[in-house]
Design an enzyme around this catalytic site. Sequence first.
Site, PDB file in Angstrom:
ATOM      1  N   ALA A 415      54.048  -1.016 -97.143  1.00  0.00           N
ATOM      2  CA  ALA A 415      52.695  -0.637 -97.554  1.00  0.00           C
ATOM      3  C   ALA A 415      52.026   0.100 -96.400  1.00  0.00           C
ATOM      4  O   ALA A 415      52.492   0.019 -95.267  1.00  0.00           O
ATOM      5  CB  ALA A 415      51.877  -1.876 -97.916  1.00  0.00           C
ATOM      6  N   HIS A 450      47.912  -8.375 -94.981  1.00  0.00           N
ATOM      7  CA  HIS A 450      48.210  -7.549 -93.807  1.00  0.00           C
ATOM      8  C   HIS A 450      47.423  -6.228 -93.866  1.00  0.00           C
ATOM      9  O   HIS A 450      46.747  -5.852 -92.911  1.00  0.00           O
ATOM     10  CB  HIS A 450      49.727  -7.278 -93.782  1.00  0.00           C
ATOM     11  CG  HIS A 450      50.188  -6.445 -92.634  1.00  0.00           C
ATOM     12  ND1 HIS A 450      50.799  -6.988 -91.530  1.00  0.00           N
ATOM     13  CD2 HIS A 450      50.134  -5.114 -92.414  1.00  0.00           C
ATOM     14  CE1 HIS A 450      51.102  -6.019 -90.687  1.00  0.00           C
ATOM     15  NE2 HIS A 450      50.711  -4.867 -91.197  1.00  0.00           N
ATOM     16  N   GLU A 451      47.499  -5.567 -94.989  1.00  0.00           N
ATOM     17  CA  GLU A 451      46.871  -4.247 -95.085  1.00  0.00           C
ATOM     18  C   GLU A 451      45.340  -4.352 -95.079  1.00  0.00           C
ATOM     19  O   GLU A 451      44.658  -3.486 -94.541  1.00  0.00           O
ATOM     20  CB  GLU A 451      47.349  -3.512 -96.348  1.00  0.00           C
ATOM     21  CG  GLU A 451      48.865  -3.326 -96.431  1.00  0.00           C
ATOM     22  CD  GLU A 451      49.480  -2.674 -95.210  1.00  0.00           C
ATOM     23  OE1 GLU A 451      48.793  -1.877 -94.533  1.00  0.00           O
ATOM     24  OE2 GLU A 451      50.659  -2.965 -94.909  1.00  0.00           O
ATOM     25  N   GLU A 473      49.295  -3.655 -85.221  1.00  0.00           N
ATOM     26  CA  GLU A 473      50.266  -4.376 -86.037  1.00  0.00           C
ATOM     27  C   GLU A 473      50.353  -5.868 -85.692  1.00  0.00           C
ATOM     28  O   GLU A 473      50.555  -6.687 -86.571  1.00  0.00           O
ATOM     29  CB  GLU A 473      51.650  -3.712 -85.926  1.00  0.00           C
ATOM     30  CG  GLU A 473      51.684  -2.283 -86.461  1.00  0.00           C
ATOM     31  CD  GLU A 473      51.254  -2.177 -87.920  1.00  0.00           C
ATOM     32  OE1 GLU A 473      51.148  -3.209 -88.594  1.00  0.00           O
ATOM     33  OE2 GLU A 473      51.005  -1.039 -88.376  1.00  0.00           O
TER      34      GLU A 473
HETATM   35 ZN   LIG Z   1      50.650  -2.908 -90.480  1.00  0.00          ZN
END
Ligand SMILES: [Zn+2]
Length: 1012
Positions: A415, A450-451, A473
Amino acid sequence: MIENSMFEEEPDVVDLAKEPCLHPLEPDEVEYEPRGSRLLVRGLGEHELDEDEEDYESSAKLLGMSFMNRSSGLRNSAAGYRQSPDGTCSIPSARTMVICAFVIVVAISVIMVIYLLPKCTFTKEGCHKKNQSMGLIQPVATNGKLFPWAQNRLPTAIKPLRYELNIHPNLTSMTFRGSVTISVQALQATWKIILHSTGHNISRVTFMPAVSSQEKQVEVLEYPFHEQIAIVAPEALLEGHNYTLKIEFSANISRSYYGFYGISYTDESKEKKYFAATQFEPLAARSAFPCFDEPAFKATFIIRIIRDSQHSALSNMPKKSSIVMEDGLIQDEFFESVKMSTYLVAFIVGEMKNLSQDLNGTLVSIYAVPEKINQVHHALDTTVKLLEFYQNYFEIQYPLKKLDLVAIPDFEAGAMENWGLITFREETLLYDNNTSSVADRKLVTKIIAHELAHQWFGNLVTMQWWNDLWLNEGFATFMEYFSLEKIFEELSSYEDFLDARFKTMKKDSLNSSHPISSSSIQSTEQIEEMFDSLSYFKGASLLLMLKTFLSEDVFQHVIVLYLHNHSYASIQSDDLWDSFNEVTNKTLDVKKMMKTWTLQKGFPLVTVQRKGKELVIQQERLFVNMKPEIQPSDASCLWHIPVSYITDRKQYSQYQSVSFLDKKSGVINLTEEVQWVKVNVNMSGYYMVHYANEDWEALIKQLKTNPYVLSDKDRANLINNIFELAGIGKMPLQRAFDLIDYLGNETHTAPITEALFQTGRIYNLLEKLGHMDLAARLVTRVFKLLQNQIQQQTWSDEGTPSMRELRSVLLEFACTYSQENCRTTAMKLFEDWMVSNGTHSLPTDVMTTVFKVGSKTEKGWSFLLSIYYTVSSEAEKNKILEALASSDDVRKLYWLMKSSLDGDIIQTQKLSFIIRTVGRRFPGHLLAWDFVKENWNKLVQKFHLGSYTIQSIVAASTHLFSTKAHLSEVRAFFENESETTFRLRCVQEALEVIQLNIQWMEKNLNTLTLWL
Ligand SMILES: [Zn+2]
């Protein structure tokens, strides 16, 4: 971004002996080339040249050229801490600093002399006249004129303020036309504007000062080697003044997964449909439109897309207007964006439907191709909950009026967090009630988490340069698990995080590892390679360690402060540590502490020994490979470690004691005699622990009498540590098996999956070397340990998510390794399913196992393939594909890989998954490597060198080799490809893993034969 397969199982790595950190491979395997002062004229047609940019710099210095070195400040500020680029041990004391400074001055002087002398000075042949007469280093543009900029990074004299981008794609001819108007500001007086562009046919460029209304057409110079163009202004740009640049261009829509790319798919009525989407991170915005394509150049964007009426268009911002044009086409204009980096720009054109919900003024929508709109409900509910959680936790509202999450029919990554327009694979966003398992539900939830976290970490606050990718990240990964634990506790996502930490440390213990914050990231491949599991999971693990050490409240306080202080700006690691220090207020120097973790590769092995009421602790770097002839030079390796522990007297409910080890050794006062001590409570610290014999003994005894005084995380942690330590020769392998003898009483998922992983990779190696008898004995032993748990399983979807995952793992294990009852039941389920023509619903958690058993017959395999074509659930497709790729028939395996590479029947996005599945099992492991070799050029073309997909394919096709013949073959193949390929970290890692496998076998095979 989250990479595809990053959330799945990493390939096995078996390690054994040690090797010091300074030697990535055997010294004679690496040729160090003295850097010469080769003076080159580089330009059109010379793109295959591979020297790095320092060549330009050094030569340019010789010529007295002036360069605005925007990266030098960054490099210098870090120099006090940063060690060798490969991150071998650092953080000196003040005295050491002084000595080091002197040594460095001397060393630099020597290096400069060598550096400035021609390369030939040190060769037998000496310097030939040819070398002396070579021209100056000056990039040459495609039109033969000199290009006025020689560096990879853009100059900082010009800053973009606003882009107005018009794009008109033609999805059938796979081309597009566009124009971009960029408002810029001169921060210094200059004549030239350098920006990125690649693959464009630029037809016209005009230039206009803000104070004038007179557009002037100007010349553009193109330098493809650095993907840059230069616009030479008709007049000097003055400091503080604004100017406008307009560039008209056309280009092909990309056929890879990178840039502005096009795909086709067949809908449910078998009609061919076209779809176009963007994937810009890290370096592909420049292939869609000319731009200042570095994360620190933030600007606002107004985007207009021209489309056919049957399509919809989406971009980062809400739609402002749609105008029907004369030719029946429609132009959509989107509102001006917030200030953001180019890699976050996104637009999509295709047939889509959506489901939406308002959350306090933000419209959250999930988009999919029309026939899959019934699979978006789970994503919508999840997104709304998570968005609300993050807004509260960060104390910053999500700043846009809308947030779209789109399932793209063909997508390489897992993603991508484009601001306001997050793109996903269908399998990572869509959830089908009948075929998605609990693992699929977790996957979708985690990736959305996460996104969404990136909308703050990455989008609002962005790393200045890719060397600090972990700030994006690591945080997004940490927040993904953290938010799930807070609002979807029932999913037990901590089990996945724990497993990810084990796998990450495995990778980080290799010499081919790297510090997560590295000063030497410049080339495209280096940037691509930063997208590996270390940036994600080591980053997240360090944040977990810090959160546990400082307390959750302090941690949150820092996060809120950091995000507020740096909103819409670009940061480096130090900015984060400064925020921590502001909150800890000198009680703890977090910056000093954390630099020992982010600037060094690897991690510490903490050795503990009880002596009466004291615990003696020591730290050293964990080496997985030590050749006896090379002594480890780890004297300078030092980490600042929060050492936590519990004992039989001080357990979880009371408190977890923490001691801070910032020296080589220390003593912890336990205050009383204890029976056992477990260090690194819940494995919240990023280190491994080795105990003295009697302390291991006491822990093993405790596990056998009552394992539940230790948490499941700690039990899994002990299993992981003892097998890893046995792997590097610090423990006899028998002791590791002795420890897992308690497993008959184990009820939790994490310890069982870790034990199966550890024993599974031993099995895999034995099997690939043809030691079938030994492999069978190993399986029998493990099966005996777990037989009660296996027998208790039902073929259903009942129970908590954790229990359901355990069921998947245990039944898969039982059926794979020929447990007859298991296979009979699975076959019966498969046959019923086949009779119903695939309509009868199967329990989702055991579906893969059922399909795998069914695929063993010719009829079953063909039936599965026929169903693969027709089903609309990606979750089901993946389960079928895994079964198809687990066939014993190599012709079928080859056909699968080939078809996926072609992309017609099986999408190319599935290829790395297929190669990984094929490569894991005996029938396919040689075939997978042959396939990779044969198709290497096509693979690199499709997925580009250094990308996570290529890293994953290289590892998947080589990680189970354990012979010298394979080592030589793999090395020879990559050496013959190109120097850049051979130097890829994933290639070096593959070679190291094979070497370690060989050593593991040499060390353990005989012992295993004797006692297993
Ligand atoms: Zn990421």
